[in-house]
Design a protein around this motif. Sequence first.
Motif, PDB file in Angstrom:
ATOM      1  N   ALA A 105       0.834  -1.207   0.000  1.00 55.59           N
ATOM      2  CA  ALA A 105       0.000   0.000   0.000  1.00 55.59           C
ATOM      3  C   ALA A 105       0.866   1.254   0.000  1.00 55.59           C
ATOM      4  N   ALA A 106       1.938   1.241   0.792  1.00 57.09           N
ATOM      5  CA  ALA A 106       2.845   2.394   0.831  1.00 57.09           C
ATOM      6  C   ALA A 106       3.509   2.598  -0.523  1.00 57.09           C
ATOM      7  N   ALA A 107       3.900   1.491  -1.182  1.00 56.23           N
ATOM      8  CA  ALA A 107       4.516   1.598  -2.506  1.00 56.23           C
ATOM      9  C   ALA A 107       3.539   2.185  -3.511  1.00 56.23           C
ATOM     10  N   LEU A 108       2.300   1.701  -3.508  1.00 51.39           N
ATOM     11  CA  LEU A 108       1.301   2.237  -4.444  1.00 51.39           C
ATOM     12  C   LEU A 108       1.033   3.709  -4.178  1.00 51.39           C
ATOM     13  N   GLN A 109       0.923   4.087  -2.909  1.00 54.21           N
ATOM     14  CA  GLN A 109       0.684   5.498  -2.588  1.00 54.21           C
ATOM     15  C   GLN A 109       1.822   6.364  -3.099  1.00 54.21           C
ATOM     16  N   ALA A 110       3.042   5.876  -2.994  1.00 57.46           N
ATOM     17  CA  ALA A 110       4.207   6.663  -3.420  1.00 57.46           C
ATOM     18  C   ALA A 110       4.380   6.674  -4.930  1.00 57.46           C
ATOM     19  N   LEU A 111       3.982   5.608  -5.603  1.00 51.89           N
ATOM     20  CA  LEU A 111       4.273   5.462  -7.029  1.00 51.89           C
ATOM     21  C   LEU A 111       3.142   5.853  -7.964  1.00 51.89           C
ATOM     22  N   THR A 112       1.908   5.823  -7.497  1.00 47.10           N
ATOM     23  CA  THR A 112       0.799   6.059  -8.412  1.00 47.10           C
ATOM     24  C   THR A 112       0.683   7.530  -8.781  1.00 47.10           C
ATOM     25  N   PRO A 113       0.635   7.795 -10.077  1.00 47.85           N
ATOM     26  CA  PRO A 113       0.477   9.181 -10.504  1.00 47.85           C
ATOM     27  C   PRO A 113      -0.923   9.718 -10.226  1.00 47.85           C
ATOM     28  N   ARG A 114      -1.911   8.821 -10.180  1.00 48.13           N
ATOM     29  CA  ARG A 114      -3.292   9.221  -9.888  1.00 48.13           C
ATOM     30  C   ARG A 114      -3.859   8.219  -8.891  1.00 48.13           C
ATOM     31  N   HIS A 115      -4.764   8.680  -8.050  1.00 43.33           N
ATOM     32  CA  HIS A 115      -5.357   7.758  -7.072  1.00 43.33           C
ATOM     33  C   HIS A 115      -6.365   6.821  -7.712  1.00 43.33           C
ATOM     34  N   ASP A 116      -6.831   7.127  -8.936  1.00 46.34           N
ATOM     35  CA  ASP A 116      -7.809   6.266  -9.601  1.00 46.34           C
ATOM     36  C   ASP A 116      -7.169   5.345 -10.635  1.00 46.34           C
ATOM     37  N   LEU A 117      -5.838   5.277 -10.676  1.00 38.45           N
ATOM     38  CA  LEU A 117      -5.147   4.434 -11.647  1.00 38.45           C
ATOM     39  C   LEU A 117      -5.388   2.962 -11.308  1.00 38.45           C
ATOM     40  N   PRO A 118      -5.950   2.192 -12.256  1.00 38.25           N
ATOM     41  CA  PRO A 118      -6.198   0.776 -11.982  1.00 38.25           C
ATOM     42  C   PRO A 118      -4.902   0.008 -11.756  1.00 38.25           C
TER      43      PRO A 118
END
Length: 151
Positions: A105-118
């Motif tokens: 979850a921490a990795a996704l929060q740090a890496l995702t350019p948008r919060h709605d990115l599938p």
Amino acid sequence: MPNTNTDDLLGLLVPSQFHPHTPLAAAIGAAGGAVRAADPSTLVLIDTDWRPRAFAVPKVSSLSDASGQFTAPVDAELAALWHETAIAFGLPSTRESAPLSAGAAAALQALTPRHDLPAVMVGGPTASPSLLNEFGQALRTCASDLGRRIV
């Protein structure tokens, strides 16, 4: 903290909390910039805490951590096709539900350019490098068939 090779994103383990202005935070920032520059339509996450007996893809509509603080939609079409393609390649594959680990979850929060990115989370069994490569080839085939840009 173990020595982290920042050139190898697959080897980068992100703890659930990390302090700003550290080499790990800088590496995550650089990786996040690379993800944004790639402008993917889907993120694929291999969660090393999820150890199924076969390769596994989610059978859920969203990924969330146990605390509920982070949620990402699942690219259900890619997940289903990936599972079917892996089986067609003769690879062990299942559809399972598993919560995101705190580190994922921490990795996704740090890496995702948008919060709605599938995203598609993958659980990987202990397997030979050649089997892991074949599973990756199944993903490449699926992404190409669907016209997805994946990271």
